[in-house]
Scaffold this active site. Structure first.
Site, PDB file in Angstrom:
ATOM      1  N   ASP A 128       4.693 -18.853  13.158  1.00  0.00           N
ATOM      2  CA  ASP A 128       4.956 -19.805  14.120  1.00  0.00           C
ATOM      3  C   ASP A 128       5.320 -21.037  13.638  1.00  0.00           C
ATOM      4  OD1 ASP A 128       4.885 -20.875  16.576  1.00  0.00           O
ATOM      5  OD2 ASP A 128       2.873 -20.118  17.372  1.00  0.00           O
ATOM      6  N   ASP A 129       6.185 -21.872  14.134  1.00  0.00           N
ATOM      7  CA  ASP A 129       6.530 -23.142  13.638  1.00  0.00           C
ATOM      8  C   ASP A 129       6.921 -23.107  12.155  1.00  0.00           C
ATOM      9  OD1 ASP A 129       5.977 -23.939  16.222  1.00  0.00           O
ATOM     10  OD2 ASP A 129       4.423 -25.060  15.687  1.00  0.00           O
ATOM     11  N   CYS A 183       8.498 -21.667  21.280  1.00  0.00           N
ATOM     12  CA  CYS A 183       8.194 -20.382  20.740  1.00  0.00           C
ATOM     13  C   CYS A 183       8.315 -19.050  21.911  1.00  0.00           C
ATOM     14  CB  CYS A 183       6.615 -20.335  20.203  1.00  0.00           C
ATOM     15  SG  CYS A 183       5.553 -21.157  21.554  1.00  0.00           S
ATOM     16  N   HIS A 207       4.852 -14.660  22.963  1.00  0.00           N
ATOM     17  CA  HIS A 207       4.019 -15.930  22.971  1.00  0.00           C
ATOM     18  C   HIS A 207       2.514 -15.380  23.603  1.00  0.00           C
ATOM     19  CE1 HIS A 207       2.188 -19.485  24.724  1.00  0.00           C
ATOM     20  NE2 HIS A 207       2.860 -19.918  23.720  1.00  0.00           N
ATOM     21  N   ASP A 252       9.761 -18.561  13.982  1.00  0.00           N
ATOM     22  CA  ASP A 252      10.272 -18.691  15.450  1.00  0.00           C
ATOM     23  C   ASP A 252      11.372 -19.732  15.669  1.00  0.00           C
ATOM     24  OD1 ASP A 252       8.335 -20.397  15.517  1.00  0.00           O
ATOM     25  OD2 ASP A 252       7.337 -19.544  17.584  1.00  0.00           O
ATOM     26  N   HIS A 253      11.025 -20.925  14.999  1.00  0.00           N
ATOM     27  CA  HIS A 253      11.942 -22.007  15.372  1.00  0.00           C
ATOM     28  C   HIS A 253      11.643 -22.972  14.298  1.00  0.00           C
ATOM     29  CE1 HIS A 253       8.533 -23.532  17.162  1.00  0.00           C
ATOM     30  NE2 HIS A 253       8.609 -22.818  18.143  1.00  0.00           N
TER      31      HIS A 253
END
Length: 491
Positions: free
Chosen positions: A39-40, A78, A132, A329-330
């Site tokens: 994540d992130d 996300c 998520h 995810d990004h």
């Protein structure tokens, strides 16, 4: 015909492009898949030419496989990002634009990536943040991983300290209601075991599941999702100690793209933490350095957890029959342009780390070919010899895995929605080509084009100038607009 990747020796050009062999695979020798979601996680790692980041385990994976230097998510948030990857569909198809919309609420009958593997004889399970919400896509999993590795008392905490006395009541800042978090934006956990925090315990439990699979009679598709470096930036002291805060450089605070009203980032959830000042344009240098320090500590903490999974694969004798794919995810703003979090169509928000390692692939390679999250579904299908479902809107990356100089698409595509006061909902549709990032902002109700952004990375690598209105770029716009329209459906 199903096939194995374990014997690659200069096959024909067609088979090379598909990364398939003439060897028929039985259920016993099909490759496993270990998918690691983070994540992130932005592509700011030592293996991505950021030597100041301590990421030895993700670097190890990169040396074992192919690193994608131009991989992009479909939506820089996300829930929507994960929905696109796991369905193989673009956001205009999934209908998922935010973090909270469940994929199955919009596409109840879609064949998802883990479901496809389930239907083809794989044992499928997950730990941590894959979708998520763990409630999304429940029918795609054959095994509850907790049955093999239950949670243990005293482990898996978000915070190690009680901050209840420090959390203020909800308030408004810039007309937005702040929902206070349970603690501050950072926590140095001190001299504690990794397992005291959530991701450390996820890694501990996931390693046990991997070892159990060694004696299992089915190939596995195991997805493990780590939460850090998502806020709050919490990690044991040993990961904070890897960095010298005083040496951290403050990124420039110049606006990310001048003259465009819809693209700029907000502070996302950062504003909800009680230690973050309210109603300020920028955080001061001390707070900026503290947060960057915390983000890097959280990255290194997660990197150590990735290492535990790789160690478990090797220890159990399964590494040579397992595809390992890692993605963030990004992207994430860590003070870049004075911004925080994601929530834009820009390069920092949409560019992601993507690493693929598999038996038979030449190791330690990188590629600058364009790749998107919707490409992951068809790629894993072809690498394991499964049919690629007709609904998938991406393209297999296997030609690039064989030859990193190969190209499968001219651009990568991203979208983001923005509510603009007095205007309404605006949808930004963006493509990244070799040279440009071209973005159209259209009214969601009328479809009317309201603004165009054009970034020329050849002349503006910092991405701070919108050149769409400059005469010398007029000839580029029609072709980019056509490519942008086609990209929406993957055509």
């Amino acid at each position: 015909m199903k096939s194995s990747l374990t014997q690659i020796s200069k096959p024909s050009s067609f088979l090379s492009a598909l990364l398939l062999l003439t060897v028929t695979a039985t259920a016993d020798d099909r490759l496993n898949v270990l998918m690691i979601a983070v994540d992130d996680l932005r592509p700011e790692l030592a293996c991505y030419e950021a030597p100041y980041i301590h990421s030895p385990n993700i670097d190890r994976l990169a040396r074992q496989g192919v690193r994608f230097d131009r991989a992009y998510c479909q939506v820089a948030v996300c829930g929507a990002s994960r929905a696109s990857l796991l369905s193989g569909c673009r956001p205009e198809t999934t209908g998922c634009w935010n973090f909270s919309t469940l994929l199955r609420s919009k596409m109840p009958d879609v064949l998802t990536l883990p479901q496809h593997f389930k239907q083809n004889g794989y044992e499928t399970t997950f730990f941590g943040k894959v979708y998520h919400s763990p409630k999304d896509d429940a029918e795609s999993w054959t095994l509850n991983a907790s049955d093999w590795a239950p949670q243990q008392r005293g482990k898996g905490h978000s915070y190690l300290k009680d901050y209840s006395d420090d959390v203020p009541q909800p308030q408004k800042t810039n007309n937005q209601k702040v929902q206070p978090k349970a603690g501050p934006s950072i926590e140095n956990g001190g001299d504690v075991a990794d397992e005291r925090y959530v991701d450390g315990h996820i890694a501990e439990r996931a390693a046990k599941v991997i070892e159990r699979f060694a004696d299992h009679d089915k190939p596995f598709f195991f997805a493990v999702g780590f939460i850090k470096p998502h806020l709050p930036f919490n990690a044991p002291a040993k990961y904070w100690d890897l960095y010298d805060r005083s040496s951290i450089e403050i990124p420039p605070r110049k606006d990310v793209v001048d003259g465009v009203p819809y693209g700029n980032s907000t502070w996302g959830e950062l504003k909800n933490y009680p230690d973050i000042p309210k109603n300020v344009e920028f955080l001061d240098d001390d707070k900026t350095r503290e947060l960057i320090h915390g983000y890097r500590a959280a990255v290194s903490f997660t990197d150590a957890q990735v290492g535990k999974l790789l160690d478990a694969l090797e220890r159990s004798g399964q590494r040579e029959k397992t595809i390992v794919i890692l993605w963030g995810d990004h992207g994430w703003y860590v003070g870049d342009f004075g911004d925080w979090c994601k929530h834009t169509n820009y390069e920092i928000a949409t560019r992601v780390p993507l690493i693929v390692s598999a038996p038979g692939l030449d190791p330690n390679r990188s590629t600058r070919s364009m790749a998107e999250f919707v490409d992951v579904f068809p790629t894993l299908c072809e690498m394991t010899g499964l049919e690629v479902p007709s609904h998938c809107q991406g393209k297999s990356l296997t030609p690039i895995l064989v030859d990193p100089s190969a190209t499968i698409k001219p651009a990568a595509f991203s979208q983001y929605l923005r509510n603009q006061p007095g205007v309404g909902s605006m949808r930004g549709t963006s493509i990244r080509t070799e040279r440009f990032r071209y973005t159209e902002w259209r009214n969601m109700k009328t479809g009317e084009l309201d603004a165009i952004e054009l970034i020329d990375f050849d002349n503006d690598p910092g991405a701070t100038v919108n050149v769409a209105a400059k005469p010398e770029y007029e000839s580029y716009l029609p072709g980019l607009a056509e490519l942008c329209a086609k990209s929406k459906t993957g055509t």
